[in-house]
Write an enzyme that holds these catalytic residues in place. Structure first.
Site, short mmCIF file in Angstrom:
data_model
loop_
_atom_site.label_atom_id
_atom_site.label_comp_id
_atom_site.label_asym_id
_atom_site.label_seq_id
_atom_site.Cartn_x
_atom_site.Cartn_y
_atom_site.Cartn_z
N SER A 173 -68.77 11.40 -17.93
CA SER A 173 -68.71 11.91 -16.56
C SER A 173 -69.47 13.23 -16.38
CB SER A 173 -67.25 12.10 -16.14
OG SER A 173 -66.60 12.97 -17.06
N GLY B 265 -66.43 6.05 -18.56
CA GLY B 265 -67.78 6.43 -18.90
C GLY B 265 -67.89 7.91 -19.11
N SER C 103 -71.66 8.34 -8.26
CA SER C 103 -71.55 9.79 -8.16
C SER C 103 -72.60 10.35 -7.21
CB SER C 103 -71.76 10.41 -9.55
OG SER C 103 -71.92 11.81 -9.44
N ASP D 298 -58.96 2.42 -21.72
CA ASP D 298 -59.69 3.65 -22.06
C ASP D 298 -59.89 3.69 -23.57
OD1 ASP D 298 -59.97 6.53 -20.24
OD2 ASP D 298 -60.40 6.62 -22.38
N TYR E 165 -77.08 11.33 -16.56
CA TYR E 165 -75.79 10.88 -16.02
C TYR E 165 -75.98 10.29 -14.61
CZ TYR E 165 -71.40 11.52 -13.45
OH TYR E 165 -70.33 11.34 -12.62
N1 LIG Z 1 -63.76 13.33 -10.94
C1 LIG Z 1 -64.74 13.42 -10.05
O1 LIG Z 1 -64.70 14.23 -9.14
C2 LIG Z 1 -65.93 12.49 -10.14
C3 LIG Z 1 -67.06 12.74 -9.37
C4 LIG Z 1 -68.14 11.85 -9.41
C5 LIG Z 1 -68.04 10.72 -10.21
N2 LIG Z 1 -66.94 10.52 -10.98
C6 LIG Z 1 -66.90 9.35 -11.86
O2 LIG Z 1 -65.58 8.84 -11.88
C7 LIG Z 1 -65.24 8.42 -13.20
C8 LIG Z 1 -64.01 9.16 -13.69
O3 LIG Z 1 -64.29 10.55 -13.66
P1 LIG Z 1 -63.33 11.60 -14.37
O4 LIG Z 1 -63.57 12.91 -13.73
O5 LIG Z 1 -61.95 11.05 -14.45
O6 LIG Z 1 -63.98 11.64 -15.82
P2 LIG Z 1 -63.25 11.84 -17.23
O7 LIG Z 1 -64.31 12.26 -18.16
O8 LIG Z 1 -62.05 12.72 -17.07
O9 LIG Z 1 -62.72 10.38 -17.58
C9 LIG Z 1 -63.60 9.37 -18.05
C10 LIG Z 1 -62.78 8.48 -18.96
O10 LIG Z 1 -63.64 7.45 -19.46
C11 LIG Z 1 -63.33 7.25 -20.81
N3 LIG Z 1 -64.50 6.72 -21.51
C12 LIG Z 1 -65.69 7.36 -21.73
N4 LIG Z 1 -66.51 6.58 -22.45
C13 LIG Z 1 -65.82 5.43 -22.69
C14 LIG Z 1 -66.14 4.25 -23.38
N5 LIG Z 1 -67.32 4.09 -24.00
N6 LIG Z 1 -65.21 3.26 -23.45
C15 LIG Z 1 -64.00 3.42 -22.84
N7 LIG Z 1 -63.63 4.53 -22.17
C16 LIG Z 1 -64.55 5.52 -22.10
C17 LIG Z 1 -62.97 8.63 -21.36
O11 LIG Z 1 -62.17 8.52 -22.53
C18 LIG Z 1 -62.23 9.23 -20.19
O12 LIG Z 1 -60.83 9.07 -20.29
C19 LIG Z 1 -66.47 8.63 -14.05
O13 LIG Z 1 -67.23 7.45 -14.09
C20 LIG Z 1 -67.24 9.71 -13.30
O14 LIG Z 1 -68.61 9.63 -13.56
C21 LIG Z 1 -65.90 11.39 -10.96
#
Ligand SMILES: NC(=O)c1ccc[n+]([C@@H]2O[C@H](COP(=O)([O-])OP(=O)(O)OC[C@H]3O[C@@H](n4cnc5c(N)ncnc54)[C@H](O)[C@@H]3O)[C@@H](O)[C@H]2O)c1
Length: 285
Positions: A85, A83, A121, A35, A154
């Site tokens: 989110s 990424g 997503s 991360d 996104y």
């Molecule tokens: N949580 C959900 O319900 C949900 C729903 C649909 C999709 N997603 C996808 O699942 C993934 C995780 O979701 P989340 O809710 O934990 O999001 P989040 O934002 O809590 O976590 C994303 C993590 O990615 C890291 N990150 C962002 N850009 C980065 C980069 N350039 N290099 C390295 N690390 C980077 C951030 O520091 C963060 O810790 C994402 O890709 C999101 O799009 C999540």
């Protein structure tokens, strides 16, 4: 394919990453964590051994190709959660989600990793009209091959990730399960989430199925629990061996009493993507 043991978990500092690094070691995985944000605690069965060079936590950006190559070296599979989110200006989405996912797949290719699980997503198909489903009258479920209708830059980036996964399967034989996640949180917190919720325990079940199923090529699945008010078809997820155990329905009475049923006349309730279609939350960094 031998059962994967060592997994690189990108986005491990995030909400889902934190839930999954707590849940996945129970399935026997050793985790390497990646991360851009530092991860303070070292719990969760991370791998410090062979191939890891003693670095079980990698603090780096997806733009850092060398760090990515080193991070994927020696792992059996990658769970790619890192990424942006939420919605963000296109230039930021381009760098983190589009170029970042490309960099990850290039590292995977160069290091000979054979399996990726990609966090796509529901927002890749967010402008799809939601089925008029109620517990009394279930509507037709949305299939995975419904046309892409991203609701944001996104969501657009998640469609890109799915297509990149398809390309790397056809061109390089790297397998991916792309999971169009609904909402993975400890509890549903809105009436919409009654339809799209995935419990963390079901999230771990689905990741395990996606990591271990044979012959997935590139498979797209929806990621949610077996919700009574489900909007989409879980059959491609079930075909991987995923058997969801949870249902959001016990949360329905309190949420509906507080928020009311989804009103079809409200634009925020008209599409799968909910308020992302009208007023998306913006990534804060
Ligand atoms: N949580 C959900 O319900 C949900 C729903 C649909 C999709 N997603 C996808 O699942 C993934 C995780 O979701 P989340 O809710 O934990 O999001 P989040 O934002 O809590 O976590 C994303 C993590 O990615 C890291 N990150 C962002 N850009 C980065 C980069 N350039 N290099 C390295 N690390 C980077 C951030 O520091 C963060 O810790 C994402 O890709 C999101 O799009 C999540």
């Amino acid at each position: 394919m031998p059962a994967p043991r060592t997994i690189l978990l990108t986005g491990a500092a995030g909400g889902l990453g934190t839930l999954m690094r707590e849940a996945l070691p129970a399935y026997g995985y050793a985790l390497r964590l990646f991360d851009v944000r530092p991860i303070e605690d070292g719990d969760g069965g991370e791998d410090a051994g062979e191939g890891g060079g003693g670095r079980n936590i990698v603090t780096a950006d997806l733009a850092d190709k060398e760090a990515l190559r080193e991070a994927v070296r020696g792992v059996d599979a990658v769970v790619h959660l890192a990424g942006i989110s939420l919605e963000a200006p296109f230039e930021k989405i381009l760098r983190a989600n589009i170029e970042g996912t490309y960099n990850l797949y290039e590292a995977v290719r160069e290091e000979g990793v054979r399996r990726v699980v990609f966090a796509s997503s529901n927002h890749a198909v967010g402008f799809t009209p939601r089925p008029a489903t109620t517990p009394a009258e279930p509507g037709a479920l949305i299939p995975v091959n419904t046309a892409r209708r991203p609701d944001t830059y996104y969501g657009l980036s998640k469609g890109f990730g799915e297509d990149l996964a398809s390309l790397y399967w056809d061109l390089h034989g790297i397998e991916t399960v792309s999971i169009r996640i609904g909402s993975c949180f400890p509890e549903p917190t809105s009436v919409r989430m009654l339809s799209v919720w995935m419990s963390p325990a079901d999230g771990a079940r689905l990741l395990h199925a996606a990591l271990t199923a044979e012959g997935v090529g590139h498979t797209v699945v929806y990621g949610s629990s077996a919700n009574t008010r489900l909007w989409w078809d879980l059959s491609t997820a079930r075909a991987l061996g995923y058997e969801p155990q949870d249902d959001s329905e016990p949360y329905a009475p309190a949420l509906i009493a507080a928020q009311g049923e989804l009103d079809p006349a409200n634009p925020d309730h008209a599409h799968l993507g909910g308020h992302f279609c009208t007023n998306p939350p913006i990534w804060p960094y």
